[in-house]
Scaffold this active site. Structure first.
Site, short mmCIF file in Angstrom:
data_model
loop_
_atom_site.label_atom_id
_atom_site.label_comp_id
_atom_site.label_asym_id
_atom_site.label_seq_id
_atom_site.Cartn_x
_atom_site.Cartn_y
_atom_site.Cartn_z
N LYS A 11 0.81 -1.22 0.00
CA LYS A 11 0.00 0.00 0.00
C LYS A 11 0.86 1.28 0.00
O LYS A 11 2.08 1.24 0.28
CB LYS A 11 -0.93 -0.03 1.22
CG LYS A 11 -1.99 -1.15 1.15
CD LYS A 11 -2.95 -1.04 2.34
CE LYS A 11 -4.02 -2.12 2.28
NZ LYS A 11 -4.98 -1.99 3.40
N TYR A 51 -12.63 -1.94 -3.34
CA TYR A 51 -13.13 -1.93 -1.97
C TYR A 51 -14.65 -1.75 -1.90
O TYR A 51 -15.17 -1.30 -0.87
CB TYR A 51 -12.42 -0.84 -1.16
CG TYR A 51 -11.04 -1.26 -0.67
CD1 TYR A 51 -10.87 -2.35 0.18
CD2 TYR A 51 -9.90 -0.56 -1.05
CE1 TYR A 51 -9.61 -2.74 0.63
CE2 TYR A 51 -8.63 -0.93 -0.60
CZ TYR A 51 -8.50 -2.03 0.25
OH TYR A 51 -7.26 -2.42 0.71
N ASN A 114 -1.96 0.49 6.68
CA ASN A 114 -1.45 -0.76 7.25
C ASN A 114 -0.64 -1.60 6.27
O ASN A 114 -0.55 -2.82 6.40
CB ASN A 114 -2.60 -1.55 7.90
CG ASN A 114 -3.67 -1.93 6.92
OD1 ASN A 114 -3.56 -1.63 5.73
ND2 ASN A 114 -4.71 -2.60 7.39
N HIS A 117 -2.29 -5.45 1.63
CA HIS A 117 -3.59 -6.09 1.45
C HIS A 117 -3.35 -7.54 1.05
O HIS A 117 -2.44 -7.82 0.27
CB HIS A 117 -4.40 -5.42 0.32
CG HIS A 117 -5.55 -6.27 -0.14
ND1 HIS A 117 -6.77 -6.25 0.50
CD2 HIS A 117 -5.65 -7.22 -1.12
CE1 HIS A 117 -7.57 -7.14 -0.10
NE2 HIS A 117 -6.92 -7.73 -1.07
N GLU A 128 -9.92 -10.52 -7.53
CA GLU A 128 -8.98 -9.41 -7.37
C GLU A 128 -7.81 -9.51 -8.35
O GLU A 128 -7.38 -8.51 -8.93
CB GLU A 128 -8.47 -9.38 -5.91
CG GLU A 128 -9.57 -9.01 -4.93
CD GLU A 128 -9.18 -9.14 -3.46
OE1 GLU A 128 -10.02 -8.85 -2.59
OE2 GLU A 128 -8.02 -9.52 -3.17
P1 GDP Z 1 -8.09 -6.47 5.90
O1 GDP Z 1 -8.74 -7.61 5.17
O2 GDP Z 1 -7.23 -6.93 7.07
O3 GDP Z 1 -7.31 -5.55 4.99
O4 GDP Z 1 -9.23 -5.59 6.58
P2 GDP Z 1 -10.69 -5.13 6.12
O5 GDP Z 1 -11.17 -5.89 4.91
O6 GDP Z 1 -11.55 -5.11 7.33
O7 GDP Z 1 -10.47 -3.59 5.71
C1 GDP Z 1 -9.90 -3.26 4.47
C2 GDP Z 1 -8.96 -2.10 4.66
O8 GDP Z 1 -9.71 -0.93 5.03
C3 GDP Z 1 -7.96 -2.25 5.80
O9 GDP Z 1 -6.82 -2.99 5.45
C4 GDP Z 1 -7.61 -0.81 6.12
O10 GDP Z 1 -6.65 -0.26 5.20
C5 GDP Z 1 -8.95 -0.11 5.88
N1 GDP Z 1 -9.67 0.04 7.15
C6 GDP Z 1 -10.31 -0.91 7.88
N2 GDP Z 1 -10.85 -0.38 9.00
C7 GDP Z 1 -10.53 0.95 8.97
C8 GDP Z 1 -10.80 2.04 9.86
O11 GDP Z 1 -11.44 1.90 10.89
N3 GDP Z 1 -10.29 3.27 9.48
C9 GDP Z 1 -9.58 3.44 8.32
N4 GDP Z 1 -9.13 4.66 8.01
N5 GDP Z 1 -9.32 2.43 7.48
C10 GDP Z 1 -9.78 1.20 7.80
#
Ligand code: GDP
Length: 140
Positions: A11, A51, A114, A117, A128
């Site tokens: 990222k 997303y 973070n 992905h 994807e």
């Molecule tokens: P992943 O599968 O571990 O990547 O997590 P998710 O599918 O739940 O979320 C997708 C991505 O959205 C995450 O990797 C973060 O970059 C972002 N994200 C998730 N929760 C939050 C949040 O509470 N705040 C923000 N700013 N970004 C978030």
């Protein structure tokens, strides 16, 4: 166990800090093979499509803005059990909860920024991968 492919993104927070090689070293040390890779600037439309599952979440706008803010490196990773293996190598979404040695523990800045992905299922991995790679760009 079956040979699988998963989709990975390094990222913007990581490409900004010149961490592509460091993250690839963690990926390869875990036994995942990088069978396709390219550095791209994600468009707003690509990020919104990628997303879409999160489109109703309060952080969606911030997420799209972040993913389009700097180059990303999109990858296809191959291994036995690649989807689950890469989720383990990445660590928890929130770096505060990520296990020692994981990409997010080592490099992530926050829940949003973070660093990596990884697909959450074999079916989503196929969707994807197809969004970003043609079949002949993947060389296993
Ligand atoms: P992943 O599968 O571990 O990547 O997590 P998710 O599918 O739940 O979320 C997708 C991505 O959205 C995450 O990797 C973060 O970059 C972002 N994200 C998730 N929760 C939050 C949040 O509470 N705040 C923000 N700013 N970004 C978030």
């Amino acid at each position: 166990m079956a040979i699988e492919r998963t989709f990975s993104i390094i990222k913007p927070d990581a490409t900004n800090r010149n961490l592509t090689g460091a993250i690839n070293a963690v990926i390869e040390a875990a036994g995942l093979r990088i069978v396709a890779q390219k550095r791209i600037r994600m468009t707003k439309a690509q990020a919104e499509t990628f997303y879409a599952v999160h489109s109703a979440r309060p952080f969606f706008g911030e997420l799209v803005e972040f993913m389009t803010s700097a180059p990303v490196v999109v990858q296809v990773l191959e291994a036995d059990n690649a989807v689950a293996k890469y989720r383990e190598v990445m660590g928890a979404t929130n770096p505060a909860n990520a296990a020692e040695g994981t990409i997010r523990k080592l490099f992530a800045l926050s829940m949003g920024e973070n660093s990596a992905h990884g697909s959450d299922s074999v079916d989503n991995a196929a969707i994807e991968i197809a969004q970003f790679f043609a079949g002949n760009e993947i060389v296993g």
